[in-house]
Design a protein around this motif. Sequence first.
Motif, PDB file in Angstrom:
ATOM      1  N   MET A 152       0.815  -1.224   0.000  1.00 43.42           N
ATOM      2  CA  MET A 152       0.000   0.000   0.000  1.00 43.42           C
ATOM      3  C   MET A 152       0.851   1.277   0.000  1.00 43.42           C
ATOM      4  N   VAL A 153       2.126   1.165   0.352  1.00 41.02           N
ATOM      5  CA  VAL A 153       2.989   2.358   0.387  1.00 41.02           C
ATOM      6  C   VAL A 153       3.457   2.650  -1.038  1.00 41.02           C
ATOM      7  N   PRO A 154       3.039   3.799  -1.603  1.00 38.04           N
ATOM      8  CA  PRO A 154       3.254   4.000  -3.033  1.00 38.04           C
ATOM      9  C   PRO A 154       4.721   4.136  -3.466  1.00 38.04           C
ATOM     10  N   GLN A 155       5.513   4.903  -2.774  1.00 32.82           N
ATOM     11  CA  GLN A 155       6.858   5.202  -3.274  1.00 32.82           C
ATOM     12  C   GLN A 155       7.909   4.263  -2.686  1.00 32.82           C
ATOM     13  N   GLU A 156       8.057   4.325  -1.360  1.00 31.85           N
ATOM     14  CA  GLU A 156       9.120   3.554  -0.715  1.00 31.85           C
ATOM     15  C   GLU A 156       8.591   2.252  -0.136  1.00 31.85           C
ATOM     16  N   MET A 157       8.095   1.405  -1.024  1.00 32.79           N
ATOM     17  CA  MET A 157       7.564   0.130  -0.582  1.00 32.79           C
ATOM     18  C   MET A 157       8.651  -0.730   0.055  1.00 32.79           C
ATOM     19  N   GLY A 158       9.845  -0.651  -0.491  1.00 36.74           N
ATOM     20  CA  GLY A 158      10.961  -1.443   0.020  1.00 36.74           C
ATOM     21  C   GLY A 158      11.235  -1.135   1.480  1.00 36.74           C
ATOM     22  N   LYS A 159      11.121   0.156   1.830  1.00 37.46           N
ATOM     23  CA  LYS A 159      11.364   0.570   3.213  1.00 37.46           C
ATOM     24  C   LYS A 159      10.335  -0.092   4.131  1.00 37.46           C
ATOM     25  N   ALA A 160       9.069   0.000   3.731  1.00 40.89           N
ATOM     26  CA  ALA A 160       8.006  -0.574   4.564  1.00 40.89           C
ATOM     27  C   ALA A 160       8.166  -2.092   4.647  1.00 40.89           C
ATOM     28  N   ALA A 161       8.533  -2.729   3.521  1.00 42.75           N
ATOM     29  CA  ALA A 161       8.673  -4.189   3.520  1.00 42.75           C
ATOM     30  C   ALA A 161       9.796  -4.621   4.459  1.00 42.75           C
ATOM     31  N   VAL A 162      10.920  -3.881   4.442  1.00 39.79           N
ATOM     32  CA  VAL A 162      12.038  -4.227   5.334  1.00 39.79           C
ATOM     33  C   VAL A 162      11.629  -3.989   6.797  1.00 39.79           C
ATOM     34  N   ASP A 163      10.935  -2.866   7.049  1.00 39.74           N
ATOM     35  CA  ASP A 163      10.415  -2.590   8.403  1.00 39.74           C
ATOM     36  C   ASP A 163       9.602  -3.770   8.918  1.00 39.74           C
TER      37      ASP A 163
ATOM     38  N   GLU B  56       5.926   7.876  -8.959  1.00 36.59           N
ATOM     39  CA  GLU B  56       5.650   6.464  -9.248  1.00 36.59           C
ATOM     40  C   GLU B  56       4.185   6.128  -9.005  1.00 36.59           C
ATOM     41  N   ASP B  57       3.618   6.731  -7.968  1.00 36.99           N
ATOM     42  CA  ASP B  57       2.266   6.368  -7.562  1.00 36.99           C
ATOM     43  C   ASP B  57       1.265   6.755  -8.656  1.00 36.99           C
ATOM     44  N   GLU B  58       0.415   5.802  -9.034  1.00 39.05           N
ATOM     45  CA  GLU B  58      -0.506   6.025 -10.149  1.00 39.05           C
ATOM     46  C   GLU B  58      -1.513   7.142  -9.858  1.00 39.05           C
ATOM     47  N   ASP B  59      -2.036   7.175  -8.609  1.00 40.86           N
ATOM     48  CA  ASP B  59      -3.038   8.201  -8.269  1.00 40.86           C
ATOM     49  C   ASP B  59      -2.421   9.592  -8.327  1.00 40.86           C
ATOM     50  N   LEU B  60      -1.225   9.706  -7.709  1.00 39.62           N
ATOM     51  CA  LEU B  60      -0.555  11.007  -7.712  1.00 39.62           C
ATOM     52  C   LEU B  60      -0.186  11.409  -9.137  1.00 39.62           C
ATOM     53  N   LYS B  61       0.181  10.424  -9.945  1.00 41.05           N
ATOM     54  CA  LYS B  61       0.563  10.675 -11.326  1.00 41.05           C
ATOM     55  C   LYS B  61      -0.615  11.294 -12.080  1.00 41.05           C
ATOM     56  N   LYS B  62      -1.800  10.678 -11.896  1.00 40.05           N
ATOM     57  CA  LYS B  62      -2.998  11.195 -12.565  1.00 40.05           C
ATOM     58  C   LYS B  62      -3.279  12.621 -12.109  1.00 40.05           C
ATOM     59  N   TYR B  63      -3.109  12.824 -10.797  1.00 40.76           N
ATOM     60  CA  TYR B  63      -3.346  14.132 -10.178  1.00 40.76           C
ATOM     61  C   TYR B  63      -2.445  15.193 -10.823  1.00 40.76           C
TER      62      TYR B  63
ATOM     63  N   LYS C  21      10.627  -7.931  -4.082  1.00 41.22           N
ATOM     64  CA  LYS C  21      11.604  -7.166  -4.849  1.00 41.22           C
ATOM     65  C   LYS C  21      11.534  -7.549  -6.330  1.00 41.22           C
ATOM     66  N   MET C  22      11.263  -8.838  -6.588  1.00 44.55           N
ATOM     67  CA  MET C  22      11.118  -9.286  -7.983  1.00 44.55           C
ATOM     68  C   MET C  22       9.883  -8.638  -8.613  1.00 44.55           C
ATOM     69  N   GLY C  23       8.809  -8.575  -7.810  1.00 40.44           N
ATOM     70  CA  GLY C  23       7.550  -8.056  -8.326  1.00 40.44           C
ATOM     71  C   GLY C  23       7.554  -6.547  -8.530  1.00 40.44           C
ATOM     72  N   TYR C  24       8.231  -5.826  -7.626  1.00 41.39           N
ATOM     73  CA  TYR C  24       8.222  -4.354  -7.700  1.00 41.39           C
ATOM     74  C   TYR C  24       9.651  -3.809  -7.624  1.00 41.39           C
ATOM     75  N   PRO C  25      10.489  -4.056  -8.620  1.00 43.85           N
ATOM     76  CA  PRO C  25      11.893  -3.619  -8.491  1.00 43.85           C
ATOM     77  C   PRO C  25      12.056  -2.099  -8.368  1.00 43.85           C
ATOM     78  N   ASP C  26      11.128  -1.313  -8.975  1.00 44.06           N
ATOM     79  CA  ASP C  26      11.251   0.152  -8.934  1.00 44.06           C
ATOM     80  C   ASP C  26      11.029   0.709  -7.538  1.00 44.06           C
ATOM     81  N   ARG C  27      10.252  -0.032  -6.733  1.00 46.63           N
ATOM     82  CA  ARG C  27       9.916   0.502  -5.413  1.00 46.63           C
ATOM     83  C   ARG C  27      10.889   0.010  -4.341  1.00 46.63           C
ATOM     84  N   PHE C  28      11.992  -0.581  -4.762  1.00 45.54           N
ATOM     85  CA  PHE C  28      13.039  -1.027  -3.828  1.00 45.54           C
ATOM     86  C   PHE C  28      14.332  -0.288  -4.148  1.00 45.54           C
TER      87      PHE C  28
END
Lengths: 270, 284
Positions: free
Chosen positions: A41-52, B205-212, A127-134
């Motif tokens: 659910m964390v849009p940008q820094e998903m990797g941070k939340a996943a490691v947490d 990166e976030d799709e919602d923010l991107k649309k915004y 990390k495989m699924g969302y490489p950009d967010r790690f």
Amino acid sequence: MSTLLPIALITYKEGIRNKAFFGVSLVALLLLCAGALISIMVPQEMGKAAVDMALSVISFSGLLVVFFVGINLMAKDLDRRTIYMVLSRPISRSQYIIGKFIGMLFLIVMTMLFVSLLAIILLFLLKMGYPDRFERFSWSLVLLAAFLSTLGLVLLSSLSILFASFTSASFVTSALTVVVYIIGQSLGDMKTLVETPQSFPVGISPFIVKLVQTVYYIFPNLSLFDIKMQAAHNLSPSFSYIVWTALYGLFYTCVAITLAALIFKKKEVP
Amino acid sequence: MQRSPVVAFLIVLSLLHVIALGRATEERRLLPKADGSAYVIPGSLIKITALEFDGLASDIMFLRALLFMGSTYERKETPRVKSWEWKWFYDTLTASTDIDPYFLDPYLLGNAYLTWGGGMVNEANTLLEKGSRYRDWDWTLPLYIGFNHFYFLRQNEKASMYLMHASRRPGASPILASLAAKLAYKERKTENAVIFMQEILTRTEDEDLKKYFEMRLEYLNGVLLLEKGVSRYKAKFHKVPSNLNQLVKERILMALPADPYGGTYYVDSKGIVKSTSELQLMPQ
């Protein structure tokens, strides 16, 4: 050594056979899956939340093992009087304490290895699924954080043995260990907070400041073993920090086990 | 005991459970809520009570703010977010970043909503400044501060300073330095805002923010096109057009752009292009 190993092995096997160990593993697995869903659910820094999440689950599982499995291993001997069977053999009381501690050490290390493995698999998949967010992610720091966490838990379990050496009820040992854990985790922050009063909404008396500063050297500072935040952001701690923290853990653990052996020697076993 | 009645009983119970849960959730949404009493515990205290799970506490505070903002889209009343809720939103993000000052998402969320929706540009900048201080490798945060100074606070000099700051960080887009220089010289508000927004979009990166942000860029592109049309009209006829249709009539523009927010673009007596949707978009 020849007398220590059998006690350590029996303690370890008893811990593994205990159903609570499997319960802890199941809880860890469920928490890891829930953590993965939350971190998505964390849009940008998903990797941070996943490691947490992953490192928190690793620490939490270790804590459950110390509180619910480890403490019982020694306290049960006293509660159920099975200790007579052990002490009637040619084993000194200090050897018994050290053997128990080594057994608990095996148990904690095995649990941490197992849960860390689960966490690593999950992190790898994410990390495989969302490489950009790690973007800022480091395997070595995640492993280092899990290692320091293990050292902290070993220290805590040595304290639980110290408490078991002078109390006769397992409940008291558990309660004391939980209290020391809470104090140990918040002591570092508490000291910083009382020493910088501008960050605190209410005034603090000088007596409290002195008290916290004194207590700081008595209770273990468990927050030193917590580098989850640094691991989550790939901010490497210095080499000397790791060395000093590991040495602090080692010294404190040795002091606690030595004290436990001394107290247990004089203890009247009921 | 026969098996089928027990199974049927369990199925009925499960159905009742689903109905009861649905109704209770629905009713709970209607429970009166205390306005203005949403106190947020300071981050320094949460840090102590969260023990070694403070990173997790920071994630949870951020997710609460994120989910709250998302839930307000279901509301029909205006203003959609009340002023005390804006304060709560800001306090929650502040607490989240006090616990973990390196966490990027709370800064981005705060910047996106506090500025455009909440009219709390200074608060958004305070958050971003904290982020920029800790995340000293990240060039996007000073870029956002620069944009806020330029667009909302109309402080070109400060905006230029922050852009320079951003351009010196690793990986920064080369366009930033030239934009900073341009800002320091003259005021070409809309054109610079378009360049700013394009830069911001490439990093989102976030799709919602991107649309915004895409919608905002489309809006600004519309204004830019019309502004250019108006200046060409002024150069040709030495007066401001009475309305934008004149631009099409005089073949300066092929067609008028549509406002993505549903409003209509118009030109005022001073020749400034605006939109009927602008009032609800701009911070109060």
